[in-house]
Design a protein around this motif. Structure first.
Motif, PDB file in Angstrom:
ATOM      1  N   TRP A   1      65.036  21.234  42.610  1.00 51.61           N
ATOM      2  CA  TRP A   1      63.991  22.248  42.427  1.00 51.61           C
ATOM      3  C   TRP A   1      63.409  22.087  41.031  1.00 51.61           C
ATOM      4  CZ3 TRP A   1      61.458  25.583  45.484  1.00 51.61           C
ATOM      5  CH2 TRP A   1      62.001  25.904  46.731  1.00 51.61           C
ATOM      6  N   VAL A   2      62.082  22.139  40.935  1.00 57.36           N
ATOM      7  CA  VAL A   2      61.412  22.093  39.636  1.00 57.36           C
ATOM      8  C   VAL A   2      60.384  23.208  39.587  1.00 57.36           C
ATOM      9  CG1 VAL A   2      61.712  19.590  39.463  1.00 57.36           C
ATOM     10  CG2 VAL A   2      59.553  20.526  40.377  1.00 57.36           C
ATOM     11  N   ARG A   3      60.010  23.571  38.365  1.00 54.99           N
ATOM     12  CA  ARG A   3      58.909  24.505  38.181  1.00 54.99           C
ATOM     13  C   ARG A   3      57.753  23.753  37.546  1.00 54.99           C
ATOM     14  NH1 ARG A   3      58.671  30.520  35.324  1.00 54.99           N
ATOM     15  NH2 ARG A   3      56.483  30.872  35.863  1.00 54.99           N
ATOM     16  N   ARG A   4      56.577  23.904  38.139  1.00 53.66           N
ATOM     17  CA  ARG A   4      55.414  23.164  37.668  1.00 53.66           C
ATOM     18  C   ARG A   4      54.407  24.117  37.018  1.00 53.66           C
ATOM     19  NH1 ARG A   4      53.026  18.304  38.555  1.00 53.66           N
ATOM     20  NH2 ARG A   4      54.577  17.691  40.120  1.00 53.66           N
ATOM     21  N   ASP A   5      53.995  23.771  35.805  1.00 53.07           N
ATOM     22  CA  ASP A   5      52.962  24.513  35.087  1.00 53.07           C
ATOM     23  C   ASP A   5      51.928  23.496  34.619  1.00 53.07           C
ATOM     24  OD1 ASP A   5      51.404  26.274  33.729  1.00 53.07           O
ATOM     25  OD2 ASP A   5      52.840  26.692  32.125  1.00 53.07           O
TER      26      ASP A   5
ATOM     27  N   LYS B   1      56.547  34.424  37.823  1.00 51.49           N
ATOM     28  CA  LYS B   1      55.429  34.119  38.723  1.00 51.49           C
ATOM     29  C   LYS B   1      54.913  32.714  38.452  1.00 51.49           C
ATOM     30  CE  LYS B   1      50.709  35.657  39.747  1.00 51.49           C
ATOM     31  NZ  LYS B   1      49.665  36.668  39.431  1.00 51.49           N
ATOM     32  N   GLY B   2      54.677  31.938  39.516  1.00 51.43           N
ATOM     33  CA  GLY B   2      54.147  30.602  39.321  1.00 51.43           C
ATOM     34  C   GLY B   2      54.461  29.656  40.461  1.00 51.43           C
ATOM     35  N   ASN B   3      54.315  28.358  40.182  1.00 51.59           N
ATOM     36  CA  ASN B   3      54.471  27.307  41.189  1.00 51.59           C
ATOM     37  C   ASN B   3      55.818  26.607  41.064  1.00 51.59           C
ATOM     38  OD1 ASN B   3      51.770  27.594  42.247  1.00 51.59           O
ATOM     39  ND2 ASN B   3      51.040  26.633  40.372  1.00 51.59           N
ATOM     40  N   TYR B   4      56.508  26.497  42.185  1.00 51.81           N
ATOM     41  CA  TYR B   4      57.801  25.823  42.257  1.00 51.81           C
ATOM     42  C   TYR B   4      57.709  24.720  43.311  1.00 51.81           C
ATOM     43  CZ  TYR B   4      59.529  29.882  39.660  1.00 51.81           C
ATOM     44  OH  TYR B   4      59.728  30.853  38.716  1.00 51.81           O
ATOM     45  N   GLU B   5      58.550  23.698  43.160  1.00 52.63           N
ATOM     46  CA  GLU B   5      58.569  22.607  44.120  1.00 52.63           C
ATOM     47  C   GLU B   5      59.997  22.237  44.479  1.00 52.63           C
ATOM     48  OE1 GLU B   5      56.458  19.323  42.494  1.00 52.63           O
ATOM     49  OE2 GLU B   5      54.475  20.283  42.661  1.00 52.63           O
TER      50      GLU B   5
END
Length: 303
Positions: free
Chosen positions: A93-97, A139-143
């Motif tokens: 799992w990663v968090r993308r900003d 809050k945001g985008n995860y992959e």
């Protein structure tokens, strides 16, 4: 995913049917049979190779272009990632900003310094990312990624919303101060909106004292309506006295709170409530005084 492999097999069957149709012009039966079997064998080999190659690749069971998840501020967010045919590959799992990517988990290991993040694997194939006590910054985008070449990606958009708690008056408008006569019934109503998750834990307090389960005073009751998209909770306090004056709060755990100041009076009308009628009475007195003075001046002049 497996349907494509099945389609290849159906094509082979279809190919067999086509070659049973007859002998083309210029060919003997034996030549036609040999050509048919040769073509069928070649087609079957290619189809089977593609099927086997496809079978080796892992894939996401619930894949969509982007999954949107909305959770309430302070609750636990569960980001599911179900993987089929993983075999020797690894899930992360990663968090993308934007172009910045932050690794959160790799396999069963968590690499985030934030203790609220954890990989919570659920048998047989759910590599679920769990975020406890969600905050607005989560809050945001995860992959969810599978370590193929290139990586296979499953994007998730997490939204964190905070409920809105408002104490309203009889007209449904926000109110911060209310007045009651001694001996009357205090009725306070609060509305709670923007709640993505069902919640019944609504507390009323008078100062630091919780009222929901208060049996010492008597005459206190709470009614909560959960039927609509907006929750309405109403506090009733019978036979109000001076000790019932003070600050009242309606809260949803530690997430959101609304408050109102209550004044219990001995029958006198407070200035805030007298403002409208008091102004009218004042104007009437002034007008009466002006008319009396004009009449008196007119009588003096006639003499």
């Amino acid at each position: 995913m497996g349907d494509e492999g099945g389609g290849g097999i159906e094509d082979v069957v279809s190919s067999e049917v086509r070659y049973e149709g007859g002998i083309e012009s210029g060919q003997t039966a034996s030549e036609n049979t040999g050509a048919s079997l040769s073509s069928l064998w070649t087609f079957s080999t290619i189809s089977q190779d593609r099927y086997d190659e496809h079978e080796l690749l892992p894939y996401f069971q619930d894949y969509v272009n982007t999954t949107n998840i909305t959770v309430q501020l302070g609750s636990t967010a569960n980001l599911n990632c179900r993987v089929k045919r993983l075999k020797d590959k690894t899930v992360s799992w990663v968090r993308r900003d934007g172009d910045n990517i932050k690794l959160l988990t790799w396999g069963l290991h968590t690499y985030s310094n934030d203790a609220r993040y954890a990989l919570n694997f659920e048998h047989p194939n759910n590599w679920k990312l769990q975020i406890k006590y969600t905050q607005r910054r989560d809050k945001g985008n995860y992959e969810c990624q599978i370590s193929t070449h290139p990586p296979t990606v499953y994007p998730v958009r997490l939204n964190v919303v905070a409920p809105v708690v408002v104490i309203i008056d009889e007209r449904g408008e926000s109110v911060h101060e209310k007045f009651y006569k001694k001996g009357s019934t205090i009725e306070l109503k609060c509305t709670i909106s923007q709640m993505p998750q069902a919640q019944t834990f609504i507390l009323w307090r008078h100062g630091d004292h919780m009222l929901n389960y208060d049996t010492s005073r008597g005459g206190i009751s709470v009614k909560t309506d959960m039927s609509g998209s907006v929750i309405v909770s109403t506090l009733f306090i019978a036979k109000a006295g001076h000790r019932d004056s003070g600050n009242y709060t309606c809260s949803l755990g530690d997430v959101a709170t609304g408050s109102v100041m209550v004044h219990v009076l001995n029958g006198e009308q407070p200035a805030a409530m007298q403002h409208g009628s008091g102004t009218k009475d004042h104007m009437c007195c002034l007008l009466t005084l002006v008319i009396f003075c004009l009449t008196l001046l007119l009588l003096l002049h006639l003499r």
